[in-house]
Design a protein around this motif. Structure first.
Motif, mmCIF file in Angstrom:
data_model
loop_
_atom_site.group_PDB
_atom_site.id
_atom_site.type_symbol
_atom_site.label_atom_id
_atom_site.label_comp_id
_atom_site.label_asym_id
_atom_site.label_seq_id
_atom_site.Cartn_x
_atom_site.Cartn_y
_atom_site.Cartn_z
ATOM 1 N N VAL A 219 0.837 -1.202 0.000
ATOM 2 C CA VAL A 219 0.000 0.000 0.000
ATOM 3 C C VAL A 219 0.869 1.248 0.000
ATOM 4 O O VAL A 219 0.599 2.211 -0.726
ATOM 5 C CB VAL A 219 -0.945 -0.015 1.218
ATOM 6 N N LEU A 220 1.929 1.250 0.812
ATOM 7 C CA LEU A 220 2.817 2.407 0.879
ATOM 8 C C LEU A 220 3.462 2.693 -0.466
ATOM 9 O O LEU A 220 3.454 3.839 -0.952
ATOM 10 C CB LEU A 220 3.885 2.173 1.947
ATOM 11 N N LEU A 221 4.010 1.674 -1.107
ATOM 12 C CA LEU A 221 4.654 1.864 -2.405
ATOM 13 C C LEU A 221 3.646 2.267 -3.478
ATOM 14 O O LEU A 221 3.956 3.057 -4.369
ATOM 15 C CB LEU A 221 5.380 0.589 -2.825
ATOM 16 N N ALA A 280 -1.153 15.954 -8.286
ATOM 17 C CA ALA A 280 -0.385 14.912 -7.604
ATOM 18 C C ALA A 280 -0.648 14.927 -6.100
ATOM 19 O O ALA A 280 -0.757 13.867 -5.472
ATOM 20 C CB ALA A 280 1.106 15.085 -7.881
ATOM 21 N N MET A 281 -0.781 16.115 -5.525
ATOM 22 C CA MET A 281 -1.064 16.220 -4.098
ATOM 23 C C MET A 281 -2.409 15.596 -3.759
ATOM 24 O O MET A 281 -2.531 14.822 -2.794
ATOM 25 C CB MET A 281 -1.054 17.693 -3.672
ATOM 26 N N GLY A 286 -5.875 11.319 -1.655
ATOM 27 C CA GLY A 286 -6.952 10.366 -1.922
ATOM 28 C C GLY A 286 -6.507 8.931 -1.727
ATOM 29 O O GLY A 286 -7.214 8.119 -1.106
ATOM 30 N N ALA A 287 -5.311 8.584 -2.241
ATOM 31 C CA ALA A 287 -4.807 7.224 -2.074
ATOM 32 C C ALA A 287 -4.544 6.913 -0.610
ATOM 33 O O ALA A 287 -4.778 5.788 -0.148
ATOM 34 C CB ALA A 287 -3.527 7.045 -2.892
ATOM 35 N N ASN A 288 -4.083 7.909 0.142
ATOM 36 C CA ASN A 288 -3.832 7.692 1.569
ATOM 37 C C ASN A 288 -5.130 7.456 2.334
ATOM 38 O O ASN A 288 -5.193 6.626 3.251
ATOM 39 C CB ASN A 288 -3.088 8.900 2.149
ATOM 40 N N LYS A 289 -6.191 8.162 1.961
ATOM 41 C CA LYS A 289 -7.496 7.956 2.615
ATOM 42 C C LYS A 289 -8.051 6.570 2.292
ATOM 43 O O LYS A 289 -8.656 5.920 3.145
ATOM 44 C CB LYS A 289 -8.472 9.051 2.182
ATOM 45 N N VAL A 290 -7.834 6.124 1.055
ATOM 46 C CA VAL A 290 -8.256 4.767 0.695
ATOM 47 C C VAL A 290 -7.495 3.739 1.526
ATOM 48 O O VAL A 290 -8.069 2.743 1.990
ATOM 49 C CB VAL A 290 -8.034 4.520 -0.812
ATOM 50 N N ALA A 291 -6.203 3.998 1.748
ATOM 51 C CA ALA A 291 -5.404 3.096 2.581
ATOM 52 C C ALA A 291 -5.950 3.043 4.004
ATOM 53 O O ALA A 291 -6.006 1.976 4.630
ATOM 54 C CB ALA A 291 -3.946 3.542 2.588
ATOM 55 N N HIS A 292 -6.383 4.189 4.542
ATOM 56 C CA HIS A 292 -6.975 4.210 5.883
ATOM 57 C C HIS A 292 -8.269 3.408 5.916
ATOM 58 O O HIS A 292 -8.545 2.709 6.903
ATOM 59 C CB HIS A 292 -7.229 5.657 6.312
ATOM 60 N N LYS A 293 -9.048 3.503 4.845
ATOM 61 C CA LYS A 293 -10.293 2.742 4.788
ATOM 62 C C LYS A 293 -10.025 1.240 4.792
ATOM 63 O O LYS A 293 -10.826 0.443 5.288
ATOM 64 C CB LYS A 293 -11.083 3.115 3.528
#
Length: 301
Positions: A219-221, A280-281, A286-293
């Motif tokens: 997920v991080l990568l 990009a920001m 958005g990708a980080n919020k999906v990771a939290h979900k």
């Protein structure tokens, strides 16, 4: 613990971190002040201060340029192709190497696949031209038989995206492989033993043990890759832009370069670069919020 005490305790680590902090502070954050020319009619001879304010006029100029939208479309298409076909390769290679029983073979393969990461894109493109170019090794072998005609993939627009992916995999696959290998070594062997006792084969152990165990790294990568999705490799594309034709190989970064440095439209190029950074920001957020979900930590909490 007092701040002064913590500073004394961590002074060596802080000194090691200082060059990186200075680099990003000066060349990444301080340089953002230059985006003010996106709202001016910037003329280099009179400087930023004396250039006239034009508000959002440069945005209108950029949005009215069909070449810009073509570069945006090309960038997203190339980024998607790279994400789909490049991202899984280091993971697959790492899992293959992790399953090898001979440690010296694993180290040898990792060294070979990691070495191209240190080679510049100029050399990489040159190597590919020497191997599969019109006068390269492959065509020399094919044309030795009179029934074959030389194949020039570097002048065929349909080969642009496949070649970008092939070159990227060859150059940077080793970097991702090392990261995934480090994550695989952290998986508890007891999980594999328990799965094997339950009758799980290699495929089920991979799906139910390996991938869930390294999911935080995946997920991080992936988040970092999504944040860099609009930077599809300026150096790589620049080396081959003219051979594949500018219409085929134009991306946002090359558009910024040729319209900023080549044509002198510095303000319009600054708008394109500014919009790229903003998009990009939001992609990273958005990708980080999906990771939290999904229950993962992501890049930040």
């Amino acid at each position: 613990m007092a701040i002064r005490t913590r500073l004394r305790r961590d002074k060596v680590l802080l000194l090691m971190m200082l060059p990186g902090v200075l680099y990003f502070g000066i060349f990444q954050y301080l340089a953002q002040l230059g985006n003010v020319i996106a709202f001016k009619d910037y003329v280099p001879f009179i400087g930023v201060k004396d250039s006239a304010w034009v508000g959002f006029q440069q945005f209108s100029t950029l949005f009215g340029d069909p070449d810009f939208w073509h570069a945006v479309l090309n960038t997203f298409e190339l980024a998607l192709v790279q994400l789909v076909f490049f991202f899984p390769v280091p993971l697959a290679l790492a899992m293959f190497l992790f399953g090898l029983t001979r440690n010296w073979v694993r180290k040898l393969v990792v060294s070979f696949v990691y070495l191209p990461h240190f080679i510049s894109w100029v050399v990489v493109v040159g190597l590919f031209v020497q191997v599969i170019g019109p006068s390269g090794l492959v065509n020399s072998m094919l044309t030795s038989d009179t029934h074959h005609v030389a194949i020039d993939v570097f002048r065929d627009p349909s080969w642009f995206k496949p070649m970008m992916v092939i070159e990227l995999v060859w150059k940077d696959c080793g970097w991702g492989t090392i990261i995934f290998l480090a994550a695989l070594y952290q998986v508890d062997d007891a999980l594999y033993e328990a799965a094997a006792l339950d009758g799980a084969g290699w495929a089920r152990r991979t799906w139910h043990v390996t991938l869930p165990s390294i999911r935080p790294v995946l997920v991080l990568l992936l988040i970092l890759r999504v944040g860099d999705i609009l930077s599809v490799g300026f150096d790589q594309v620049m080396q081959q832009r003219d051979t594949f034709t500018p219409r085929t190989a134009e991306v946002i970064d090359t558009y910024v370069y040729f319209h900023g440095v080549g044509s002198g439209q510095f303000s319009v190029a600054a708008v394109a670069g500014l919009l790229k950074g903003v998009v990009a920001m939001f992609l990273v957020i958005g990708a980080n919020k999906v990771a939290h979900k999904l229950g993962e930590q992501g890049v930040y909490q």
